[in-house]
Structures are given as structure tokens and as C-alpha cells.
Design an enzyme around this catalytic site. Structure first.
Site, PDB file in Angstrom:
ATOM      1  N   ILE A 313      -0.169   0.950  -8.582  1.00 57.08           N
ATOM      2  CA  ILE A 313      -0.578   2.338  -8.787  1.00 57.08           C
ATOM      3  C   ILE A 313      -1.586   2.602  -7.675  1.00 57.08           C
ATOM      4  O   ILE A 313      -2.757   2.224  -7.779  1.00 57.08           O
ATOM      5  CB  ILE A 313      -1.202   2.554 -10.175  1.00 57.08           C
ATOM      6  CG1 ILE A 313      -0.184   2.245 -11.267  1.00 57.08           C
ATOM      7  CG2 ILE A 313      -1.706   3.993 -10.321  1.00 57.08           C
ATOM      8  CD1 ILE A 313      -0.688   2.410 -12.694  1.00 57.08           C
ATOM      9  N   PRO A 314      -1.140   3.186  -6.551  1.00 58.94           N
ATOM     10  CA  PRO A 314      -1.897   3.154  -5.287  1.00 58.94           C
ATOM     11  C   PRO A 314      -3.056   4.150  -5.165  1.00 58.94           C
ATOM     12  O   PRO A 314      -3.018   5.085  -4.366  1.00 58.94           O
ATOM     13  CB  PRO A 314      -0.815   3.451  -4.251  1.00 58.94           C
ATOM     14  CG  PRO A 314       0.123   4.365  -4.977  1.00 58.94           C
ATOM     15  CD  PRO A 314       0.148   3.877  -6.405  1.00 58.94           C
ATOM     16  N   CYS A 315      -4.121   3.912  -5.925  1.00 57.14           N
ATOM     17  CA  CYS A 315      -5.295   4.781  -5.809  1.00 57.14           C
ATOM     18  C   CYS A 315      -5.967   4.632  -4.440  1.00 57.14           C
ATOM     19  O   CYS A 315      -6.790   5.472  -4.054  1.00 57.14           O
ATOM     20  CB  CYS A 315      -6.282   4.517  -6.943  1.00 57.14           C
ATOM     21  SG  CYS A 315      -6.759   2.790  -7.135  1.00 57.14           S
ATOM     22  N   HIS A 316      -5.602   3.590  -3.676  1.00 58.99           N
ATOM     23  CA  HIS A 316      -6.160   3.430  -2.332  1.00 58.99           C
ATOM     24  C   HIS A 316      -5.648   4.507  -1.368  1.00 58.99           C
ATOM     25  O   HIS A 316      -6.208   4.696  -0.290  1.00 58.99           O
ATOM     26  CB  HIS A 316      -5.831   2.040  -1.771  1.00 58.99           C
ATOM     27  CG  HIS A 316      -4.366   1.774  -1.611  1.00 58.99           C
ATOM     28  ND1 HIS A 316      -3.566   1.306  -2.645  1.00 58.99           N
ATOM     29  CD2 HIS A 316      -3.525   1.921  -0.543  1.00 58.99           C
ATOM     30  CE1 HIS A 316      -2.330   1.162  -2.218  1.00 58.99           C
ATOM     31  NE2 HIS A 316      -2.266   1.532  -0.940  1.00 58.99           N
TER      32      HIS A 316
END
Length: 347
Positions: A313-316
Site C-alpha cells: 500500500i504505497p504511501c511513499h
């Protein structure tokens, strides 16, 4: 944000851990290069130069510092520890004593310190817990208490019952009513990660040095009313394979099933995160717009921060409205490295 030499020098002077992995500092007077967090005495500004990879520093003739060891992965699990963990995983009934460690050429005190630091218990306590974790799963699968106790090498039912209750807080006969969450350490090029999974999928993937990790583990245990135990899970096989491909640059999407823990709104935000294309970034405002509420920027940012499944889950991939990198639980330096890997370079 332009990463100037002045900023890098100040970061190395203050030992700012958020710059770990972003740059390395070479000291002209000694011919060595260091991490930003090196505890060695800092040289004058005119006596240093900076590099964005260890390869650059080595090609320039610098040697790695013996104090901060810049060529080693942060918090990496040593090979001898990996071998011990595999041995215990393959046969939880093993009972390795200090004598056995010495026979393997290992120092018992070193092993004890590593397990205390990374698991909060000694190596011998870890072995006992691994044995009981396996017993826990066998009981949940319907095997009898007597059968499990003797299969796991216990000499008596009373000893098994006492040890089991000390770990899980319930007697073995009540175990089938409990849920189990499996936990495993996974090594990556950016450091050790902790993964958790239930029967439905991955519910946590975090870097082991994240300060909020203990709180996250507690919230997952409470949410599922479960025990979190060190152990294997079929979803870990897929996860490790896909993470390896991701870090090699050959995977842009993950297929491993997820079992996220959060409110309905948080899960909506995380779903939008998963829709951000590989190699691109979005702002918190753009996230809020997609969700249909321009005024929910702060709530969206908060939900991003509570994401417990990093990378997948790419919150970056979310940045500030000014184009700068914003906070990241695994450290700004890791956020930068992930974006560099995906070619969305911001510095």
C-alpha cells in the site's frame, strides 16, 4: 528541496537518522567514508565531500569507516542468526543449549544480546516460544492436547499446560477458540521488515526500526482478538517472492492478498493509495479530490500515516503540495530510495 552540501554536513553533524541511505560523507584527511549517523568525531566542512552511493565513495579511493560500517545493511540479520532461525523453524522441538552454540562456533552471549534486542527475549526463551507456537497451531487444527504435548517433546502434560498458559494466558484446551496471527522477519535492501499475516492475507509490513511498530502490533492483536506469534504462513511465500522482484525492479504491482486493519475510511484511503501508478506521485490534496472531499486533506494524511502495510500500500508515493517529501514511518531516506527505485526521483 535541493540537497546541498551544507544540509548534508549539518545532518551528519546532528546525526540525523532520516538521511541514512541518502548520502555518505568522505573525509579527505583520513581517506574514509561514513554514514550520516557515524559517531566518530566530525571533521571540518572543508575536509569533507559527499556521495550518493557507497560505490562513488569507493571509486574515489575512500575506505569504509570501521565505526559506522557504511557497507552493511542497517539492522540486517546476520547469516548465523538466519541459520538458527531456519533450524528452529524446521524443527521446533529442538532445544539448543549454550554448549550446542559453542559447538557451532557461536558465542552464547552474542546470540542472547541479538535476540533480546530484536525479539525482547533471550534465545532460549525464543526456542520455548517457537515450540509452543507450533503447539498452538496444532491444537487449533483439532489435534488433542495429549498428542500435541508429546509430539512437541514435553515429558508431562502438566509441564506443557504450565508453559502454554505462561505464554498465551489460557490453557491448551481453550486454544481452538483463539485466532493466530503469524509474524516473520524479512530482509530487504532497505533493512529488515516485520510481516504479519492471518488466513486471509498480509495485515502488516513495516520496517523493524519504526517507532510505532509495537503499537501497531498491539492494535492488530486487539482488532482480531488474536495472538501474534513467530511462525510461517502461506502468504509469506508470495510476499517474499514479490518483494524480491520489486526491489530488483521487475515487479510494479503486488498480487499477495491483504487483510488490512483499520476503519472504513482508512481502508478507502488505502485503496486509493494502491491505485497510484508505479513510478508516479500524488499529493494529499489529489488523494482527497479522488475521494470526493477536497476538505478531507488532513484526514487523508492521517490515514496515510496509519497505513500498516508499507510498499504494497504505497504511501511513499504521496508528497507535499510543494513537491517536497513529507513524513514517512520508515524514515524519509527510505521514502526517497523507494521513489528512486520507481524512478520518481524528487531530490
Amino acid at each position: 528541496m535541493e540537497l546541498t552540501e551544507k544540509i548534508m554536513y549539518e545532518a551528519s553533524y546532528t546525526k540525523d537518522v532520516s538521511f541514512e541511505g541518502i548520502f555518505w560523507m568522505g573525509v579527505k584527511t583520513t581517506g574514509i567514508f561514513c554514514r550520516p549517523t557515524c559517531t566518530a568525531r566530525k571533521p571540518k566542512f572543508e575536509n569533507v565531500e559527499f556521495f550518493f552511493s557507497t560505490k562513488e565513495a569507493i571509486l574515489k579511493g575512500y575506505r569504509p569507516c570501521k565505526v559506522c560500517r557504511p557497507l552493511e545493511s542497517l539492522d540486517a540479520t546476520p547469516q548465523y542468526i538466519k541459520e538458527l532461525l531456519k533450524e528452529i523453524s524446521d524443527d521446533p522441538t529442538l532445544k539448543l543449549k549454550d554448549y550446542d552454540l559453542v559447538q557451532r562456533g557461536l558465542e552464547p552471549a552474542t546470540i542472547r544480546r541479538w535476540f533480546l534486542k530484536h525479539h525482547g527475549i533471550t534465545f532460549h526463551a525464543f526456542q520455548r516460544m517457537s515450540k509452543l507456537n507450533t503447539a498452538f497451531k496444532k491444537l487449533r487444527q483439532g489435534e488433542s492436547v495429549t498428542e500435541v504435548a508429546y509430539d512437541m517433546g514435553y515429558d508431562s502434560l502438566s509441564g506443557f499446560n504450565e508453559g502454554f498458559k505462561n505464554i498465551f494466558g489460557v490453557s491448551p484446551k481453550n486454544t481452538p477458540m483463539e485466532k493466530v496471527i503469524d509474524l516473520k522477519r524479512i530482509e530487504t535492501m532497505l533493512g529488515t521488515m516485520i510481516a504479519c499475516a492471518d488466513e486471509h492475507g498480509i495485515c502488516l509490513l513495516e520496517f523493524s526500526d519504526r517507532k510505532a511498530l509495537p503499537t501497531e502490533l498491539k492494535s492488530i492483536a486487539e482488532y482480531f482478538k488474536a495472538n501474534i506469534i513467530q511462525g510461517e504462513n502461506p502468504h509469506f511465500i508470495t510476499l517474499e517472492e514479490e518483494l524480491k522482484e520489486y526491489f530488483e525492479g521487475t515487479r510494479t504491482r503486488f498480487s499477495v492478498p491483504l487483510s488490512p486493519v483499520g476503519t472504513d475510511f482508512q481502508k478507502q484511503v488505502w485503496k486509493v493509495l494502491q491505485e497510484i501508478p508505479y513510478g508516479t506521485t500524488r499529493t494529499y490534496q489529489e488523494q482527497a479530490d479522488i475521494l470526493g472531499n477536497r476538505k478531507s486533506v488532513r484526514a487523508v494524511a492521517n490515514a496515510n500515516g496509519l497505513n500498516k502495510i508499507s510498499i504494497i500500500i504505497p504511501c511513499h508515493r504521496v508528497i507535499g503540495s510543494n513537491g517536497h517529501l513529507t513524513g514517512y514511518g520508515g524514515g524519509i531516506w527510505r521514502k526517497q530510495k523507494l521513489l528512486e527505485l520507481e524512478k520518481a526521483i524528487l531530490f
